[in-house]
Design a protein around this motif. Structure first.
Motif, PDB file in Angstrom:
ATOM      1  N   ALA A   1      -1.781  45.718  71.227  1.00 40.08           N
ATOM      2  CA  ALA A   1      -2.114  46.187  72.570  1.00 40.08           C
ATOM      3  C   ALA A   1      -2.279  45.021  73.535  1.00 40.08           C
ATOM      4  CB  ALA A   1      -3.392  47.014  72.522  1.00 40.08           C
ATOM      5  N   ILE A   2      -2.849  43.914  73.055  1.00 40.59           N
ATOM      6  CA  ILE A   2      -3.077  42.769  73.933  1.00 40.59           C
ATOM      7  C   ILE A   2      -1.762  42.192  74.435  1.00 40.59           C
ATOM      8  CG2 ILE A   2      -4.006  40.420  74.048  1.00 40.59           C
ATOM      9  CD1 ILE A   2      -6.014  41.212  71.944  1.00 40.59           C
ATOM     10  N   PHE A   3      -0.823  42.019  73.545  1.00 34.53           N
ATOM     11  CA  PHE A   3       0.420  41.357  73.912  1.00 34.53           C
ATOM     12  C   PHE A   3       1.596  42.316  74.051  1.00 34.53           C
ATOM     13  CE2 PHE A   3      -2.143  38.021  72.085  1.00 34.53           C
ATOM     14  CZ  PHE A   3      -1.991  37.022  73.016  1.00 34.53           C
ATOM     15  N   ASP A   4       1.292  43.627  74.054  1.00 35.65           N
ATOM     16  CA  ASP A   4       2.319  44.631  74.289  1.00 35.65           C
ATOM     17  C   ASP A   4       3.404  44.593  73.230  1.00 35.65           C
ATOM     18  OD1 ASP A   4       3.195  46.769  75.628  1.00 35.65           O
ATOM     19  OD2 ASP A   4       4.327  45.675  77.140  1.00 35.65           O
ATOM     20  N   GLU A   5       3.001  44.349  71.997  1.00 29.50           N
ATOM     21  CA  GLU A   5       3.945  44.334  70.893  1.00 29.50           C
ATOM     22  C   GLU A   5       3.584  45.464  69.939  1.00 29.50           C
ATOM     23  OE1 GLU A   5       6.341  42.072  71.028  1.00 29.50           O
ATOM     24  OE2 GLU A   5       5.473  41.034  72.713  1.00 29.50           O
ATOM     25  N   GLU A   6       4.553  45.913  69.163  1.00 26.71           N
ATOM     26  CA  GLU A   6       4.289  47.024  68.256  1.00 26.71           C
ATOM     27  C   GLU A   6       5.030  46.810  66.949  1.00 26.71           C
ATOM     28  OE1 GLU A   6       6.155  50.979  68.810  1.00 26.71           O
ATOM     29  OE2 GLU A   6       4.096  51.615  69.159  1.00 26.71           O
ATOM     30  N   GLU A   7       4.359  47.096  65.856  1.00 23.35           N
ATOM     31  CA  GLU A   7       5.004  47.015  64.551  1.00 23.35           C
ATOM     32  C   GLU A   7       6.043  48.114  64.449  1.00 23.35           C
ATOM     33  OE1 GLU A   7       6.062  45.839  60.926  1.00 23.35           O
ATOM     34  OE2 GLU A   7       4.516  44.861  62.085  1.00 23.35           O
TER      35      GLU A   7
ATOM     36  N   ALA B   1       5.504  38.570  60.887  1.00 23.18           N
ATOM     37  CA  ALA B   1       5.738  38.178  62.275  1.00 23.18           C
ATOM     38  C   ALA B   1       6.032  39.397  63.126  1.00 23.18           C
ATOM     39  CB  ALA B   1       6.894  37.186  62.371  1.00 23.18           C
ATOM     40  N   ILE B   2       5.731  39.271  64.406  1.00 27.21           N
ATOM     41  CA  ILE B   2       6.149  40.251  65.405  1.00 27.21           C
ATOM     42  C   ILE B   2       7.118  39.537  66.339  1.00 27.21           C
ATOM     43  CG2 ILE B   2       5.427  41.689  67.343  1.00 27.21           C
ATOM     44  CD1 ILE B   2       2.756  42.069  65.944  1.00 27.21           C
ATOM     45  N   ILE B   3       8.274  40.138  66.532  1.00 27.58           N
ATOM     46  CA  ILE B   3       9.296  39.553  67.402  1.00 27.58           C
ATOM     47  C   ILE B   3       9.043  40.047  68.818  1.00 27.58           C
ATOM     48  CG2 ILE B   3      11.771  39.362  67.843  1.00 27.58           C
ATOM     49  CD1 ILE B   3      12.120  40.096  64.805  1.00 27.58           C
TER      50      ILE B   3
ATOM     51  N   TYR C   1       8.308  33.336  71.392  1.00 29.99           N
ATOM     52  CA  TYR C   1       9.220  34.385  70.938  1.00 29.99           C
ATOM     53  C   TYR C   1       8.699  35.175  69.741  1.00 29.99           C
ATOM     54  CZ  TYR C   1      12.265  31.472  73.787  1.00 29.99           C
ATOM     55  OH  TYR C   1      12.791  30.744  74.825  1.00 29.99           O
ATOM     56  N   LEU C   2       7.771  34.578  69.001  1.00 32.77           N
ATOM     57  CA  LEU C   2       7.260  35.220  67.791  1.00 32.77           C
ATOM     58  C   LEU C   2       5.740  35.197  67.779  1.00 32.77           C
ATOM     59  CD1 LEU C   2       9.586  33.477  65.155  1.00 32.77           C
ATOM     60  CD2 LEU C   2       9.906  35.758  66.128  1.00 32.77           C
ATOM     61  N   VAL C   3       5.177  36.120  67.036  1.00 35.25           N
ATOM     62  CA  VAL C   3       3.751  36.093  66.716  1.00 35.25           C
ATOM     63  C   VAL C   3       3.650  35.966  65.204  1.00 35.25           C
ATOM     64  CG1 VAL C   3       1.568  37.318  66.812  1.00 35.25           C
ATOM     65  CG2 VAL C   3       3.198  37.565  68.681  1.00 35.25           C
ATOM     66  N   LEU C   4       3.053  34.884  64.739  1.00 33.86           N
ATOM     67  CA  LEU C   4       2.931  34.648  63.301  1.00 33.86           C
ATOM     68  C   LEU C   4       1.683  35.343  62.777  1.00 33.86           C
ATOM     69  CD1 LEU C   4       4.142  33.061  60.869  1.00 33.86           C
ATOM     70  CD2 LEU C   4       2.482  31.260  61.406  1.00 33.86           C
ATOM     71  N   ILE C   5       1.845  36.109  61.680  1.00 41.55           N
ATOM     72  CA  ILE C   5       0.727  36.836  61.084  1.00 41.55           C
ATOM     73  C   ILE C   5       0.578  36.408  59.626  1.00 41.55           C
ATOM     74  CG2 ILE C   5      -0.286  39.097  60.650  1.00 41.55           C
ATOM     75  CD1 ILE C   5       1.563  40.237  62.764  1.00 41.55           C
ATOM     76  N   PRO C   6      -0.351  35.500  59.348  1.00 38.44           N
ATOM     77  CA  PRO C   6      -0.597  35.118  57.951  1.00 38.44           C
ATOM     78  C   PRO C   6      -1.120  36.308  57.148  1.00 38.44           C
ATOM     79  CG  PRO C   6      -1.588  33.552  59.489  1.00 38.44           C
ATOM     80  CD  PRO C   6      -1.173  34.741  60.290  1.00 38.44           C
TER      81      PRO C   6
END
Length: 542
Positions: free
Chosen positions: A81-87, A210-212, A171-176
């Motif tokens: 929600a914060i960065f407007d990205e969705e799995e 990751a989220i693209i 361009y990416l969000v890294l999710i460990p």
């Protein structure tokens, strides 16, 4: 829609405005001494576990303990929600998750000790296995835990945190600890989504997800790898810090407001970025040169004599932010009132309309108000519960038009919003995601006079309180000399006139009172001091 980013920088403050078709849509303020917290990662210590409210309070070294709800343990959903990205929920994503779930323990330069220390792996597994039920959370007081801030402190509330860590890049969000590969919902081209997923999945280290992001559309593998490598290096530094630092400690500081706006919002849809500070202009160009050189020509240095926010009409919008009343072109106006529990918005017609045109005029005013309210929610960054009182209308079809207009306008908002249809009393309920303090609060402080209520006790009421206090004092004490400290406004009221009110009180109770105007005393209180005892005695005779 034409979008622009305008940045004004001064010695102690930076202001960033997002313009849409020449009108201010969003505003960010960065002041010295008020650091941005969202995205920061802390090694905290569990201070208190409260199963009754399904939450824990984490000591992260700030003035107030951080709030960790059990639903935010092992979860990165709030990040979307914060960065407007969705799995992206596709079979390939689930397959990738199942293939990598057994690899989570083998992160490069990581080990089992690190996982057990953070407590993330077990908690995350518990969260995933209990989607429809309450997850079993095993937190103990004094336990060390790695958390990330997802909400700024608001009022007396501390920051809100989660244990699901995510590191945003261009361009990416890294999710460990998570093997999923998601794609921004704003990327609509199926082939492009599939291409990006294939590239990113192939280059991700084992155990990472990751989220693209939307900005990745059309980018080459080399560009994406450059972004990913930087994020992985950052994560390795975080791992090292966790093993050496002692809780509570700040492990990772996210970008400041200006840098995060450029990283997250400067995309292909933005026509230009205009900056009035030469040093900041060079910094932004250097960053864009590294991540997206093809957009360099969109960055401009403002050289005009007129202040940049005056030039683009932003200063007037900021001035209006401090006002509760916003006028509409139709002649109506809206009033925005903030309370502890919610924000209340009242829509008024402002002009008398003939009875036969009343329904039509009410509809026009309500439609204009609906558009302006949605704009003000973004501009002021109002979060939480919002209740709007629209002008009453007789036709239910008109109520539906208002609801549809609001639903259309909120599509422009990056925050997560829920809107309910109008009730029979023409009330609309809205909830808007709160991530940071509203812009209006960042420009203001609580009034020292009224304490934020907007009202103070009348001078006559204070005078009568002093009168009653003296009556009790004379009945119980034999002292005759007092010192009275009040706010200068009250002191002026008590000492006015040839025979002042304070003089009348001295004659009435046969006591000598030394009146002192004290700026530290609020306008609705008074303090009596005993000359004999040399101490304050106000509470003894209240």
């Amino acid at each position: 829609m034409r979008k622009e980013i305008i940045i004004n920088s001064s010695g102690s403050e930076r202001r960033i405005a997002i313009l849409e078709d020449g009108r201010t849509a969003e505003l960010f303020v960065e002041t010295s001494g008020k650091d941005r917290n969202v995205g920061d990662i802390y090694l905290g210590k569990v201070a208190k576990v409260m199963p009754g409210i399904r939450a824990a309070f984490i000591d992260i070294g700030l003035e107030q303990d951080a709030f960790l709800h059990f639903s935010d343990i092992g979860s990165v959903e709030f990040y979307n929600a914060i960065f407007d990205e969705e799995e992206e929920k596709e079979g390939t994503s689930d397959k990738a998750h199942s293939e990598s779930s057994g690899q989570n323990e083998h992160i490069e330069n990581g080990d089992d000790t690190f996982f057990d220390f953070v407590g993330h792996k077990n908690l995350n597994d518990s969260h995933q296995n209990n989607r429809g039920e309450h997850a079993q959370v095993n937190l103990k007081k004094g336990q060390d835990i790695l958390v990330q801030v997802i909400k700024e402190p608001v009022g007396k509330k501390g920051v809100r945190v989660r244990t699901g860590i995510s590191l945003p890049g261009r361009y990416l969000v890294l999710i460990p600890f998570d093997g999923k590969v998601g794609v921004s919902r704003k990327l609509g081209n199926f082939r492009e989504r599939r291409r990006l997923r294939r590239i990113v999945r192939a280059m991700l280290p084992p155990g990472f997800g990751a989220i693209i992001r939307t900005a990745a559309e059309g980018k080459t593998e080399a560009v994406l790898r450059q972004d990913l490598d930087g994020l992985v290096r950052t994560w390795k530094e975080i791992e090292k810090s966790v093993k050496t630092e002692k809780a509570p400690a700040l492990i990772y500081k996210d970008l400041n407001t200006t840098s995060s706006v450029i990283r997250d919002l400067f995309q292909d849809t933005v026509q230009r970025v205009v900056v009035d500070d030469k040093k900041l202009y060079k910094e932004i160009r250097a960053y864009i040169q590294w991540v997206s050189a093809d957009m360099l020509d969109r960055i401009e240095l403002y050289r005009g004599d007129e202040p940049i926010f005056d030039k683009f009409g932003i200063e007037k919008d900021i001035h209006d932010l401090m006002s509760k009343k916003i006028r509409l072109k139709s002649g109506g106006y809206i009033i925005i009132e903030r309370t502890e529990a919610m924000t209340v918005i009242d829509v008024n017609s402002g002009r008398y309309a003939a009875k036969k045109e009343q329904e039509l005029n009410s509809l026009r005013t309500n439609l204009e108000a609906a558009r302006e309210i949605c704009r003000q929610l973004r501009l002021r960054d109002i979060g939480g519960l919002i209740v709007v009182d629209f002008i009453d209308m007789q036709d239910e079809k008109n109520d539906k038009k208002i609801y549809d207009e609001v639903k259309k306008e909120i599509q422009k908002d990056r925050a997560k919003i829920t809107v309910l249809p109008l009730t029979e009393f023409s009330l609309m309920q809205i909830t808007r995601q709160r991530v940071r303090q509203s812009v209006q609060l960042s420009f203001s402080e609580q009034c020292p006079m009224c304490g934020g209520s907007g009202l103070i006790q009348s001078k006559l009421f204070i005078f009568n309180q002093i009168d009653r206090w003296l009556r009790r004092f004379r009945r119980e004490s034999k002292e005759r000399r007092l010192e009275l400290r009040v706010n200068p406004i009250i002191a002026d009221f008590l000492s006015k006139g040839l025979i002042s009110k304070i003089l009348k009180l001295q004659f009435k109770y046969c006591v000598r009172i030394k009146l002192i105007a004290d700026q530290t005393v609020s306008a609705d209180e008074f303090r009596f001091y005993s000359k004999k005892q040399n101490k304050e005695v106000t509470d003894q005779y209240k």
